[in-house]
Design a protein around this motif. Sequence first.
Motif, PDB file in Angstrom:
ATOM      1  N   ALA A   1     -11.935  -4.904   8.006  1.00  0.00           N
ATOM      2  CA  ALA A   1     -11.492  -5.327   9.337  1.00  0.00           C
ATOM      3  C   ALA A   1     -10.167  -4.696   9.719  1.00  0.00           C
ATOM      4  O   ALA A   1      -9.848  -4.575  10.902  1.00  0.00           O
ATOM      5  N   ARG A   2      -9.383  -4.280   8.724  1.00  0.00           N
ATOM      6  CA  ARG A   2      -8.127  -3.593   8.999  1.00  0.00           C
ATOM      7  C   ARG A   2      -8.024  -2.434   8.022  1.00  0.00           C
ATOM      8  O   ARG A   2      -8.621  -2.461   6.948  1.00  0.00           O
ATOM      9  N   PRO A   3      -7.285  -1.392   8.350  1.00  0.00           N
ATOM     10  CA  PRO A   3      -7.266  -0.199   7.488  1.00  0.00           C
ATOM     11  C   PRO A   3      -6.548  -0.461   6.160  1.00  0.00           C
ATOM     12  O   PRO A   3      -5.611  -1.266   6.086  1.00  0.00           O
ATOM     13  N   LEU A   4      -7.019   0.236   5.134  1.00  0.00           N
ATOM     14  CA  LEU A   4      -6.331   0.211   3.846  1.00  0.00           C
ATOM     15  C   LEU A   4      -5.228   1.267   3.887  1.00  0.00           C
ATOM     16  O   LEU A   4      -5.479   2.431   4.193  1.00  0.00           O
ATOM     17  N   ILE A   5      -4.021   0.857   3.585  1.00  0.00           N
ATOM     18  CA  ILE A   5      -2.868   1.763   3.658  1.00  0.00           C
ATOM     19  C   ILE A   5      -2.432   2.092   2.233  1.00  0.00           C
ATOM     20  O   ILE A   5      -1.904   1.245   1.509  1.00  0.00           O
ATOM     21  N   TRP A   6      -2.661   3.359   1.825  1.00  0.00           N
ATOM     22  CA  TRP A   6      -2.350   3.787   0.466  1.00  0.00           C
ATOM     23  C   TRP A   6      -1.072   4.618   0.446  1.00  0.00           C
ATOM     24  O   TRP A   6      -0.870   5.456   1.323  1.00  0.00           O
ATOM     25  N   PRO A   7      -0.230   4.421  -0.554  1.00  0.00           N
ATOM     26  CA  PRO A   7       0.971   5.257  -0.658  1.00  0.00           C
ATOM     27  C   PRO A   7       0.609   6.687  -1.049  1.00  0.00           C
ATOM     28  O   PRO A   7      -0.491   6.957  -1.569  1.00  0.00           O
ATOM     29  N   ASN A   8       1.519   7.598  -0.833  1.00  0.00           N
ATOM     30  CA  ASN A   8       1.245   9.012  -1.093  1.00  0.00           C
ATOM     31  C   ASN A   8       0.854   9.276  -2.541  1.00  0.00           C
ATOM     32  O   ASN A   8      -0.003  10.120  -2.815  1.00  0.00           O
ATOM     33  N   ILE A   9       1.471   8.551  -3.477  1.00  0.00           N
ATOM     34  CA  ILE A   9       1.192   8.799  -4.883  1.00  0.00           C
ATOM     35  C   ILE A   9      -0.275   8.535  -5.210  1.00  0.00           C
ATOM     36  O   ILE A   9      -0.894   9.242  -6.011  1.00  0.00           O
ATOM     37  N   VAL A  10      -0.878   7.525  -4.559  1.00  0.00           N
ATOM     38  CA  VAL A  10      -2.294   7.223  -4.788  1.00  0.00           C
ATOM     39  C   VAL A  10      -3.173   8.297  -4.152  1.00  0.00           C
ATOM     40  O   VAL A  10      -4.168   8.741  -4.751  1.00  0.00           O
ATOM     41  N   LEU A  11      -2.800   8.746  -2.969  1.00  0.00           N
ATOM     42  CA  LEU A  11      -3.581   9.797  -2.310  1.00  0.00           C
ATOM     43  C   LEU A  11      -3.488  11.109  -3.079  1.00  0.00           C
ATOM     44  O   LEU A  11      -4.481  11.847  -3.198  1.00  0.00           O
ATOM     45  N   GLN A  12      -2.325  11.398  -3.648  1.00  0.00           N
ATOM     46  CA  GLN A  12      -2.176  12.598  -4.479  1.00  0.00           C
ATOM     47  C   GLN A  12      -3.059  12.500  -5.721  1.00  0.00           C
ATOM     48  O   GLN A  12      -3.695  13.478  -6.132  1.00  0.00           O
ATOM     49  N   LEU A  13      -3.103  11.322  -6.302  1.00  0.00           N
ATOM     50  CA  LEU A  13      -3.934  11.115  -7.486  1.00  0.00           C
ATOM     51  C   LEU A  13      -5.411  11.276  -7.133  1.00  0.00           C
ATOM     52  O   LEU A  13      -6.191  11.863  -7.897  1.00  0.00           O
ATOM     53  N   ALA A  14      -5.794  10.757  -5.974  1.00  0.00           N
ATOM     54  CA  ALA A  14      -7.196  10.886  -5.530  1.00  0.00           C
ATOM     55  C   ALA A  14      -7.579  12.358  -5.385  1.00  0.00           C
ATOM     56  O   ALA A  14      -8.666  12.780  -5.801  1.00  0.00           O
ATOM     57  N   ASP A  15      -6.691  13.167  -4.807  1.00  0.00           N
ATOM     58  CA  ASP A  15      -6.979  14.603  -4.658  1.00  0.00           C
ATOM     59  C   ASP A  15      -7.089  15.281  -6.020  1.00  0.00           C
ATOM     60  O   ASP A  15      -7.981  16.110  -6.251  1.00  0.00           O
ATOM     61  N   ALA A  16      -6.176  14.915  -6.933  1.00  0.00           N
ATOM     62  CA  ALA A  16      -6.157  15.568  -8.240  1.00  0.00           C
ATOM     63  C   ALA A  16      -7.382  15.228  -9.077  1.00  0.00           C
ATOM     64  O   ALA A  16      -7.808  16.025  -9.915  1.00  0.00           O
ATOM     65  N   LEU A  17      -7.965  14.040  -8.848  1.00  0.00           N
ATOM     66  CA  LEU A  17      -9.105  13.595  -9.652  1.00  0.00           C
ATOM     67  C   LEU A  17     -10.434  13.676  -8.884  1.00  0.00           C
ATOM     68  O   LEU A  17     -11.429  13.067  -9.280  1.00  0.00           O
ATOM     69  N   ALA A  18     -10.436  14.434  -7.813  1.00  0.00           N
ATOM     70  CA  ALA A  18     -11.628  14.498  -6.952  1.00  0.00           C
ATOM     71  C   ALA A  18     -12.855  15.000  -7.711  1.00  0.00           C
ATOM     72  O   ALA A  18     -13.996  14.618  -7.393  1.00  0.00           O
ATOM     73  N   ASP A  19     -12.643  15.837  -8.720  1.00  0.00           N
ATOM     74  CA  ASP A  19     -13.777  16.411  -9.452  1.00  0.00           C
ATOM     75  C   ASP A  19     -14.023  15.718 -10.789  1.00  0.00           C
ATOM     76  O   ASP A  19     -14.743  16.277 -11.644  1.00  0.00           O
ATOM     77  N   ALA A  20     -13.478  14.535 -10.989  1.00  0.00           N
ATOM     78  CA  ALA A  20     -13.702  13.808 -12.249  1.00  0.00           C
ATOM     79  C   ALA A  20     -15.184  13.520 -12.426  1.00  0.00           C
ATOM     80  O   ALA A  20     -15.891  13.202 -11.449  1.00  0.00           O
ATOM     81  N   PRO A  21     -15.714  13.628 -13.656  1.00  0.00           N
ATOM     82  CA  PRO A  21     -17.168  13.470 -13.865  1.00  0.00           C
ATOM     83  C   PRO A  21     -17.681  12.054 -13.632  1.00  0.00           C
ATOM     84  O   PRO A  21     -18.841  11.869 -13.272  1.00  0.00           O
ATOM     85  N   GLU A  22     -16.838  11.057 -13.860  1.00  0.00           N
ATOM     86  CA  GLU A  22     -17.247   9.659 -13.670  1.00  0.00           C
ATOM     87  C   GLU A  22     -16.570   9.084 -12.424  1.00  0.00           C
ATOM     88  O   GLU A  22     -15.415   9.411 -12.134  1.00  0.00           O
ATOM     89  N   PRO A  23     -17.253   8.207 -11.685  1.00  0.00           N
ATOM     90  CA  PRO A  23     -16.593   7.530 -10.561  1.00  0.00           C
ATOM     91  C   PRO A  23     -15.393   6.705 -11.061  1.00  0.00           C
ATOM     92  O   PRO A  23     -15.460   6.073 -12.111  1.00  0.00           O
ATOM     93  N   ILE A  24     -14.319   6.736 -10.302  1.00  0.00           N
ATOM     94  CA  ILE A  24     -13.100   5.981 -10.626  1.00  0.00           C
ATOM     95  C   ILE A  24     -12.817   5.069  -9.439  1.00  0.00           C
ATOM     96  O   ILE A  24     -12.859   5.510  -8.277  1.00  0.00           O
ATOM     97  N   TYR A  25     -12.505   3.825  -9.731  1.00  0.00           N
ATOM     98  CA  TYR A  25     -12.291   2.851  -8.656  1.00  0.00           C
ATOM     99  C   TYR A  25     -10.907   2.213  -8.794  1.00  0.00           C
ATOM    100  O   TYR A  25     -10.461   1.878  -9.901  1.00  0.00           O
ATOM    101  N   VAL A  26     -10.252   2.043  -7.644  1.00  0.00           N
ATOM    102  CA  VAL A  26      -9.050   1.197  -7.589  1.00  0.00           C
ATOM    103  C   VAL A  26      -9.535  -0.230  -7.386  1.00  0.00           C
ATOM    104  O   VAL A  26     -10.378  -0.494  -6.520  1.00  0.00           O
ATOM    105  N   VAL A  27      -9.016  -1.159  -8.184  1.00  0.00           N
ATOM    106  CA  VAL A  27      -9.466  -2.550  -8.094  1.00  0.00           C
ATOM    107  C   VAL A  27      -8.250  -3.483  -8.093  1.00  0.00           C
ATOM    108  O   VAL A  27      -7.120  -3.087  -8.342  1.00  0.00           O
ATOM    109  N   GLY A  28      -8.533  -4.753  -7.807  1.00  0.00           N
ATOM    110  CA  GLY A  28      -7.542  -5.805  -8.001  1.00  0.00           C
ATOM    111  C   GLY A  28      -6.435  -5.840  -6.968  1.00  0.00           C
ATOM    112  O   GLY A  28      -6.638  -5.567  -5.776  1.00  0.00           O
TER     113      GLY A  28
END
Length: 475
Positions: free
Chosen positions: A10-37
């Motif tokens: 219902a509202r956007p998720l606002i991620w800090p730059n460090i998380v977005l950088q990590l997402a880019d760096a792990l984009a080709d990881a063989p297993e799905p990775i999820y942020v939780v909690g």
Amino acid sequence: MSSVEPREPARPLIWPNIVLQLADALADAPEPIYVVGGAVRDAYAGAPIKDLDLVTHRGATPLARQIANLLNGDVFVMDAERDVARVLIDTPDGRLNIDVAAFRADDLEGDLRERDFTINAMASQLQGEMTLLIDPLNGEADLRHKLIRRCSAQSFTSDPLRTLRAVRLSVQINGHIERETLADMRRHAAALPGASPERLRDESVRVLAGIRPHAAMRIMSVVGLLPAVLPELSTLPSADREMAFRVIERLDHILTAISPQRSDNTAAAFGLGAFVVSLDRFRAVLQSHVSAHWANERPHRALLMIAAAFACSVPNAASAVDPLCDRLRFSNPERARLIAILRADRALVADLERPLDDLTLHRYWYGPRDAGVDAVLIALAEELGRAGVALEQDRWVRVLERAQVMLGTFFERAGEVVEPPAVIDGHTVMTALKLRPSAVVGKLLTAIREAQVMGRVSDADSALAVAREVLDAQT
């Protein structure tokens, strides 16, 4: 739609730059990775993220090492058997803790259903579209309604410490606890002392160091959790226990008034305008003092809250706090600090009849040192808590003036009053006066130091003259 199908929140998720950088760096990881909690909850609320929980199907520890290499951090294996590791990253915004773990169940949905509360059972795929939310237990709806709801009927059975976490989260989001969850908390309160002392300590510290600790402690008292954490308070008459909560509330307001988060409206909201006017010159040093941490990054703020509760309500508080330190496995320095706070002569702050001459100030500060600062803050909170709405402004201003003199002595006149440089040592005193080692020598050094504070001693000769006077008086 599958219950783990990503959807637009219902509202956007606002991620800090460090998380977005990590997402880019792990984009080709063989297993799905999820942020939780909690990180997902914080992203939903637009709050700062200091802890990041990642889960994956397998290979969590190697993934943690990869993240540490990518972000120049340190990695620690927390549980090799369960495949859990922690990465510590220093960022411009402070320390970021990244916990990486294998699924708790066979798949992501099973993992989320085994978590504590629905608002912590949301996820977002790191390599996917991070604007989308995975929410099989409708945690988003509970978060919008500020509701703490357990994930399952087994939530507290599997970990009774979740009862304390429910209290902390309800206060943190300024919400309330769902009816069946609250009933379960009451049923499992008796199991709380069975948790490991270290885990009980750490969760209790998070409650006490968090926002509105007085509100959390009132909930703990009503639900039946207080005896496991602070039985010294739970056995008090209700009026004394309520006084402890009230003093903690006022101390929390005082700490907010000196914190970096203070706004122009803070002092007005808490009725602390005179406090700010009188003591704002110490704000920077008080911030540094209060923001200190003990072993394993335990905030000093939590010790302050414990000391305040004991100081105003528990008989023989300095002795009574010792069993608490044993029970919750506080470190020896933490134990020593609590005892020093409770032994400090904090009554000096509010006793308008006692003079604040240099000798009195020296005697106040020489023993407790930093603990004396804590005692001053607690004394001010006690003054506000005991007066309540009947606070007399004239008296309050005079108490603040005394606190200003006392803090000024510690922070600005330490070399002159708190601990003047020694002009003579015990060996010289014993040699000059032909004394043997004994308690008498310590008493003479104390007399010399106090005479130095009063301006009667400036060198070894005048120090020995004072020592002879003391010996003659004893004879």
